[in-house]
Design a protein around this motif. Structure first.
Motif, mmCIF file in Angstrom:
data_model
loop_
_atom_site.group_PDB
_atom_site.id
_atom_site.type_symbol
_atom_site.label_atom_id
_atom_site.label_comp_id
_atom_site.label_asym_id
_atom_site.label_seq_id
_atom_site.Cartn_x
_atom_site.Cartn_y
_atom_site.Cartn_z
ATOM 1 N N LYS A 26 39.469 -46.305 31.296
ATOM 2 C CA LYS A 26 38.659 -46.599 30.117
ATOM 3 C C LYS A 26 37.237 -46.994 30.526
ATOM 4 O O LYS A 26 37.052 -47.740 31.477
ATOM 5 N N PHE A 27 36.257 -46.491 29.821
ATOM 6 C CA PHE A 27 34.843 -46.764 30.091
ATOM 7 C C PHE A 27 34.269 -47.498 28.885
ATOM 8 O O PHE A 27 33.893 -46.887 27.885
ATOM 9 N N GLU A 28 34.251 -48.801 28.955
ATOM 10 C CA GLU A 28 33.810 -49.648 27.842
ATOM 11 C C GLU A 28 32.304 -49.543 27.625
ATOM 12 O O GLU A 28 31.542 -49.470 28.574
ATOM 13 N N GLY A 29 31.912 -49.587 26.369
ATOM 14 C CA GLY A 29 30.502 -49.682 26.023
ATOM 15 C C GLY A 29 29.709 -48.388 26.044
ATOM 16 O O GLY A 29 28.487 -48.416 25.930
ATOM 17 N N ALA A 30 30.378 -47.256 26.179
ATOM 18 C CA ALA A 30 29.646 -45.981 26.160
ATOM 19 C C ALA A 30 29.083 -45.747 24.763
ATOM 20 O O ALA A 30 29.755 -45.980 23.764
ATOM 21 N N GLN A 31 27.844 -45.299 24.727
ATOM 22 C CA GLN A 31 27.195 -44.991 23.460
ATOM 23 C C GLN A 31 27.234 -43.486 23.244
ATOM 24 O O GLN A 31 27.161 -42.715 24.202
ATOM 25 N N SER A 42 12.434 -46.640 22.205
ATOM 26 C CA SER A 42 12.413 -48.102 22.091
ATOM 27 C C SER A 42 13.019 -48.803 23.308
ATOM 28 O O SER A 42 12.998 -50.037 23.378
ATOM 29 N N LEU A 43 13.548 -48.052 24.265
ATOM 30 C CA LEU A 43 14.124 -48.673 25.453
ATOM 31 C C LEU A 43 13.021 -49.248 26.332
ATOM 32 O O LEU A 43 11.995 -48.612 26.555
ATOM 33 N N GLY A 44 13.250 -50.439 26.814
ATOM 34 C CA GLY A 44 12.299 -51.070 27.720
ATOM 35 C C GLY A 44 12.711 -50.860 29.163
ATOM 36 O O GLY A 44 13.826 -50.426 29.460
ATOM 37 N N GLU A 45 11.794 -51.187 30.064
ATOM 38 C CA GLU A 45 12.107 -51.065 31.484
ATOM 39 C C GLU A 45 13.273 -51.991 31.825
ATOM 40 O O GLU A 45 13.300 -53.146 31.441
ATOM 41 N N GLY A 46 14.245 -51.450 32.518
ATOM 42 C CA GLY A 46 15.412 -52.220 32.901
ATOM 43 C C GLY A 46 16.545 -52.178 31.889
ATOM 44 O O GLY A 46 17.650 -52.624 32.187
ATOM 45 N N ASP A 47 16.279 -51.663 30.662
ATOM 46 C CA ASP A 47 17.365 -51.509 29.689
ATOM 47 C C ASP A 47 18.353 -50.479 30.217
ATOM 48 O O ASP A 47 17.958 -49.465 30.792
ATOM 49 N N LYS A 48 19.623 -50.750 30.016
ATOM 50 C CA LYS A 48 20.653 -49.835 30.499
ATOM 51 C C LYS A 48 21.332 -49.140 29.331
ATOM 52 O O LYS A 48 21.469 -49.723 28.249
ATOM 53 N N VAL A 49 21.736 -47.914 29.571
ATOM 54 C CA VAL A 49 22.532 -47.163 28.607
ATOM 55 C C VAL A 49 23.783 -46.666 29.323
ATOM 56 O O VAL A 49 23.784 -46.465 30.534
ATOM 57 N N ARG A 50 24.848 -46.485 28.543
ATOM 58 C CA ARG A 50 26.115 -46.006 29.097
ATOM 59 C C ARG A 50 26.562 -44.812 28.262
ATOM 60 O O ARG A 50 26.631 -44.904 27.037
ATOM 61 N N ALA A 51 26.839 -43.719 28.945
ATOM 62 C CA ALA A 51 27.263 -42.492 28.264
ATOM 63 C C ALA A 51 28.435 -41.874 29.009
ATOM 64 O O ALA A 51 28.567 -42.026 30.225
ATOM 65 N N ALA A 52 29.257 -41.181 28.263
ATOM 66 C CA ALA A 52 30.376 -40.458 28.857
ATOM 67 C C ALA A 52 30.425 -39.075 28.227
ATOM 68 O O ALA A 52 30.108 -38.904 27.055
ATOM 69 N N GLY A 53 30.776 -38.091 29.025
ATOM 70 C CA GLY A 53 30.872 -36.734 28.500
ATOM 71 C C GLY A 53 31.300 -35.757 29.576
ATOM 72 O O GLY A 53 31.625 -36.141 30.702
ATOM 73 N N THR A 100 33.754 -31.311 34.470
ATOM 74 C CA THR A 100 34.365 -32.590 34.832
ATOM 75 C C THR A 100 33.957 -33.643 33.795
ATOM 76 O O THR A 100 32.788 -33.741 33.422
ATOM 77 N N SER A 101 34.912 -34.415 33.334
ATOM 78 C CA SER A 101 34.587 -35.548 32.463
ATOM 79 C C SER A 101 34.000 -36.638 33.351
ATOM 80 O O SER A 101 34.491 -36.884 34.450
ATOM 81 N N SER A 102 32.937 -37.264 32.877
ATOM 82 C CA SER A 102 32.270 -38.256 33.705
ATOM 83 C C SER A 102 31.688 -39.362 32.836
ATOM 84 O O SER A 102 31.484 -39.187 31.642
ATOM 85 N N ALA A 103 31.421 -40.507 33.441
ATOM 86 C CA ALA A 103 30.835 -41.648 32.754
ATOM 87 C C ALA A 103 29.658 -42.145 33.585
ATOM 88 O O ALA A 103 29.735 -42.194 34.808
ATOM 89 N N TRP A 104 28.571 -42.512 32.911
ATOM 90 C CA TRP A 104 27.330 -42.867 33.587
ATOM 91 C C TRP A 104 26.733 -44.130 32.992
ATOM 92 O O TRP A 104 26.749 -44.323 31.796
ATOM 93 N N THR A 105 26.155 -44.949 33.860
ATOM 94 C CA THR A 105 25.341 -46.075 33.442
ATOM 95 C C THR A 105 23.975 -45.851 34.066
ATOM 96 O O THR A 105 23.874 -45.601 35.267
#
Length: 107
Positions: A26-31, A42-53, A100-105
């Protein structure tokens, strides 16, 4: 066993050797990717995003790599540089295949 299946099994073994769980967890918090794209400005420097696909494109250029991932809402490109992610993680990324299914931060 055909060549394709043998190659996939060899890749799975290499991922396991590098400490990667090839069948994921499970990959929690993916947007959703569409949400990431909408909020990009609107993302600032150092803001993190999490995606899976699913990986739909891979392009390696020496010490950098572009990976396109797609989910049900859209597609986004991940840019990796060896000197940013380190050799161990970069070597893992070089083992990834299309579909391949993958998840990224990312920051």
């Amino acid at each position: 066993m055909d060549t394709f299946e043998a190659e996939r099994r060899a890749t799975i073994e290499k991922l396991i050797e590098k400490g990667v769980e090839p069948f994921g967890r499970k990959f929690e918090g993916a947007q959703p990717i569409a949400q990431i794209l909408e909020s990009f400005e609107s993302l600032g420097e150092g803001d993190k995003v999490r995606a899976a696909g699913r990986i739909v494109a891979l392009r390696s250029h020496g010490k950098s790599m572009f990976v396109d991932i797609k989910d049900r809402t859209g597609k986004i490109q991940v840019y990796l540089r060896l000197n940013q992610v380190g050799e161990d993680k970069y070597e893992i990324c070089k083992l990834l295949d299309l579909a391949t299914s993958s998840a990224w931060t990312a920051a």
